[in-house]
Structures are given as C-alpha cells and as structure tokens.
Scaffold this motif. Structure first.
Motif, mmCIF file in Angstrom:
data_model
loop_
_atom_site.group_PDB
_atom_site.id
_atom_site.type_symbol
_atom_site.label_atom_id
_atom_site.label_comp_id
_atom_site.label_asym_id
_atom_site.label_seq_id
_atom_site.Cartn_x
_atom_site.Cartn_y
_atom_site.Cartn_z
ATOM 1 N N LYS A 144 0.968 -1.132 0.126
ATOM 2 C CA LYS A 144 -0.060 0.203 -0.146
ATOM 3 C C LYS A 144 0.938 1.086 0.024
ATOM 4 O O LYS A 144 1.728 1.284 0.770
ATOM 5 C CB LYS A 144 -0.737 -0.056 1.195
ATOM 6 C CG LYS A 144 -2.082 0.717 1.120
ATOM 7 C CD LYS A 144 -2.640 0.999 2.555
ATOM 8 C CE LYS A 144 -3.938 0.163 2.872
ATOM 9 N NZ LYS A 144 -4.526 0.903 4.008
ATOM 10 N N HIS A 145 0.744 2.050 -0.975
ATOM 11 C CA HIS A 145 1.315 3.453 -1.054
ATOM 12 C C HIS A 145 0.572 4.601 -1.853
ATOM 13 O O HIS A 145 -0.598 4.281 -2.188
ATOM 14 C CB HIS A 145 2.687 3.142 -1.953
ATOM 15 C CG HIS A 145 2.398 2.596 -3.159
ATOM 16 N ND1 HIS A 145 2.059 1.434 -3.708
ATOM 17 C CD2 HIS A 145 2.503 3.482 -4.226
ATOM 18 C CE1 HIS A 145 1.876 1.525 -4.899
ATOM 19 N NE2 HIS A 145 2.142 2.643 -5.434
ATOM 20 N N ARG A 146 1.281 5.629 -1.875
ATOM 21 C CA ARG A 146 0.560 6.837 -2.568
ATOM 22 C C ARG A 146 1.589 7.035 -3.704
ATOM 23 O O ARG A 146 2.724 6.614 -3.414
ATOM 24 C CB ARG A 146 0.135 7.883 -1.641
ATOM 25 C CG ARG A 146 -0.775 7.810 -0.816
ATOM 26 C CD ARG A 146 -1.051 9.317 -0.363
ATOM 27 N NE ARG A 146 -1.940 9.212 0.591
ATOM 28 C CZ ARG A 146 -2.212 8.926 1.818
ATOM 29 N NH1 ARG A 146 -1.145 8.866 2.588
ATOM 30 N NH2 ARG A 146 -3.266 8.807 2.582
ATOM 31 N N ASP A 147 1.211 7.612 -4.957
ATOM 32 C CA ASP A 147 2.183 8.113 -5.872
ATOM 33 C C ASP A 147 2.856 9.284 -5.645
ATOM 34 O O ASP A 147 3.275 9.759 -6.708
ATOM 35 C CB ASP A 147 1.571 7.833 -7.182
ATOM 36 C CG ASP A 147 1.213 6.210 -7.464
ATOM 37 O OD1 ASP A 147 2.010 5.359 -6.741
ATOM 38 O OD2 ASP A 147 0.467 5.843 -8.480
ATOM 39 N N THR A 148 2.616 10.072 -4.691
ATOM 40 C CA THR A 148 2.660 11.461 -4.603
ATOM 41 C C THR A 148 4.192 11.820 -4.764
ATOM 42 O O THR A 148 4.486 13.162 -5.190
ATOM 43 C CB THR A 148 2.322 12.030 -3.421
ATOM 44 O OG1 THR A 148 2.356 11.203 -2.158
ATOM 45 C CG2 THR A 148 0.829 12.370 -3.203
ATOM 46 N N GLU A 207 -4.167 6.165 -1.847
ATOM 47 C CA GLU A 207 -3.454 4.969 -1.308
ATOM 48 C C GLU A 207 -4.134 3.827 -2.184
ATOM 49 O O GLU A 207 -5.237 3.583 -2.534
ATOM 50 C CB GLU A 207 -3.888 4.745 0.157
ATOM 51 C CG GLU A 207 -2.754 5.350 1.161
ATOM 52 C CD GLU A 207 -3.046 4.981 2.427
ATOM 53 O OE1 GLU A 207 -1.840 4.920 2.969
ATOM 54 O OE2 GLU A 207 -3.989 4.528 3.038
ATOM 55 N N HIS A 208 -2.971 3.007 -2.624
ATOM 56 C CA HIS A 208 -3.395 1.621 -3.393
ATOM 57 C C HIS A 208 -2.266 0.753 -3.165
ATOM 58 O O HIS A 208 -1.301 1.005 -2.647
ATOM 59 C CB HIS A 208 -3.756 1.962 -4.871
ATOM 60 C CG HIS A 208 -2.290 2.658 -5.463
ATOM 61 N ND1 HIS A 208 -2.021 3.873 -5.283
ATOM 62 C CD2 HIS A 208 -1.310 2.300 -6.206
ATOM 63 C CE1 HIS A 208 -1.161 4.568 -5.854
ATOM 64 N NE2 HIS A 208 -0.587 3.274 -6.589
ATOM 65 N N ALA A 209 -2.475 -0.686 -3.544
ATOM 66 C CA ALA A 209 -1.642 -1.769 -3.239
ATOM 67 C C ALA A 209 -1.927 -2.749 -4.394
ATOM 68 O O ALA A 209 -3.087 -2.808 -5.070
ATOM 69 C CB ALA A 209 -1.914 -2.490 -2.157
HETATM 70 FE FE LIG Z 1 1.489 3.167 -7.081
#
Ligand SMILES: [Fe+2]
Ligand SMILES: O=C(O)CCC(=O)C(=O)O
Length: 225
Positions: A144-148, A207-209
């Motif tokens: 899980k992370h953000r792409d910011t 957030e996505h994974a």
């Molecule tokens: Fe991503």
C-alpha cells in the motif's frame, strides 16, 4: 513521446495457445457491453474512475509488437537492464524499454483524451508520461502506497496492464473510506486479461496496493499524469 515495450522480453515468452482465443472476442469493439458495465460501476467510485479495455487486438497484432507471458514462462532474471527493487517484480524505466507496437500511440492518444475528459479536462491534452514498466512474477506484489512522491505537478497515475496470463495482481485502491477499497481486476474476472489491455487511473494521493500474483506473470506500464 517515448514508449515502452516488451520486445526485449519476447524471446523468453510463450505465445498464448490460439485455441484459447475466444471466438466472439476477436472482433475489435465487441467489448462495449462489458466496458459500459465497468464504467457505470466505476464512475461512481471516486478516485479511480475507469477501467476498460484499451485496444481490442488480435493475437497476430500482439506477436509483431509486444507479447505476453504465459504461466509457463521461464523466470525473468535475464531481463536486461532491469532493476530489482522488490522481489518478484522487475522494473524498467522509459530509457530501459521501448514499446514497438505500432498501434500503441493511437490507442494511447484515445485513452488520454478519455482520461482527460473524465478527470474534468475535456479537450485539454494532459501531459501523460511513461514512468515505468513493471513485470510481476509469482509472489510479486506492491504494498500500500501513494504515488505523490514521483515528480512535481503529477496528480494522477494510469496503469495499463498488457495482456497477461496470471492470477492475483488486482489493484486495490483505498479511497476516502479505507474499509471500503475499490478493487480492479483488469479483465481477470471475465477471462479477458490475456487478450486485451486494461487500464485504471487513480489520483496520486489515493492509497493503493497490488495484490500478490499467485500464478503467471503480470506486465503493466505505469504512466504519470
Ligand atoms: Fe502506485
Ligand atoms: O502495478 C500496478 O497496477 C500499480 C503499480 C503502482 O502502484 C506504482 O507503480 O506506483
């Protein structure tokens, strides 16, 4: 724009068995009902708004340009120029790969138009840049992370999954309600993942994974918007 490709991967990939190609799906455009359904479901879903087929292609078109992995494909350690940032997942930046599918720029341009409109920029050509090509093998996943963190002025990410024969690897996006994530199957539920490209778009701060790949290989190109 520079594009990415799997040409370098071709020698170690196995083409899909022709007999498995579903007759009724050979005709480009025959996915409309499916797409429509997806759109209706997804448009209401917040940060991720869309998932559908990019281009209906025939196996012949695949073979000349890019191809996809079979579940029996050998391990991908030999992929030149790869960086192994995570186990079971290889990453190549734009300079390390090249997309040779002659249909790709046209399909991508159409897709960008659609993405722009859906993000509220109808008629404005958003700057969409290839960020990386990802190849996930069995066990591969993305926590899980953000792409910011990527680059300035990037506000969304688009993932285009190339035809891939695999299980698992769903994209889970946690929108406002973390207990109620949205899952994208990229054609896997309908059995179309090995035959067509599918894409999803998420805002960079969502957030996505990526769920673990349990079988086969999943190849995807990530674009920054
Ligand atoms: Fe991503
Ligand atoms: O493979 C995917 O679908 C998503 C990859 C991803 O989240 C990323 O590269 O930031």
């Amino acid at each position: 724009m520079s594009t990415m490709s799997a040409r370098i991967l071709t020698p170690m990939m196995t083409m899909i068995d022709r007999d498995r190609w579903p007759e009724h799906e050979q005709d480009a455009g025959s996915y409309s009902d499916f797409d429509q359904k997806d759109e209706e479901e997804l448009v209401t879903e917040g940060p991720i708004f869309h998932l559908r087929q990019l281009m209906a292609s025939t196996p012949e078109r695949f073979t000349n340009d890019y191809t996809f992995l079979s579940t029996h494909s050998p391990a991908c350690e030999a992929w030149p120029g790869h960086q192994r940032r995570r186990p079971h997942c290889l990453t190549a930046g734009p300079s390390e790969s090249e997309l040779t599918n002659s249909l790709w720029p046209t399909g991508l341009a159409e897709l960008i138009k659609e993405i722009s409109a859906r993000l509220g920029y109808d008629g404005i050509a958003l700057d969409v840049r290839p960020y990386k090509l990802l190849l996930y093998g069995p066990g591969g996943h993305f926590v899980k992370h953000r792409d910011t963190e990527k680059e300035d002025r990037i506000f969304a990410t688009s993932v285009i999954q190339l035809p891939s024969l695999h299980r698992g690897g769903e994209l889970v996006v946690y929108k406002v309600d973390v207990n109620n994530p949205v899952t994208y199957y990229f054609g896997q539920k309908t059995g179309k993942a090995p035959y067509a490209c599918h894409y999803a778009v998420n805002y960079a701060d969502a957030e996505h994974a990526v769920q673990q790949i349990t079988e086969g290989y999943r190849i995807a190109i990530v674009y920054s918007i």
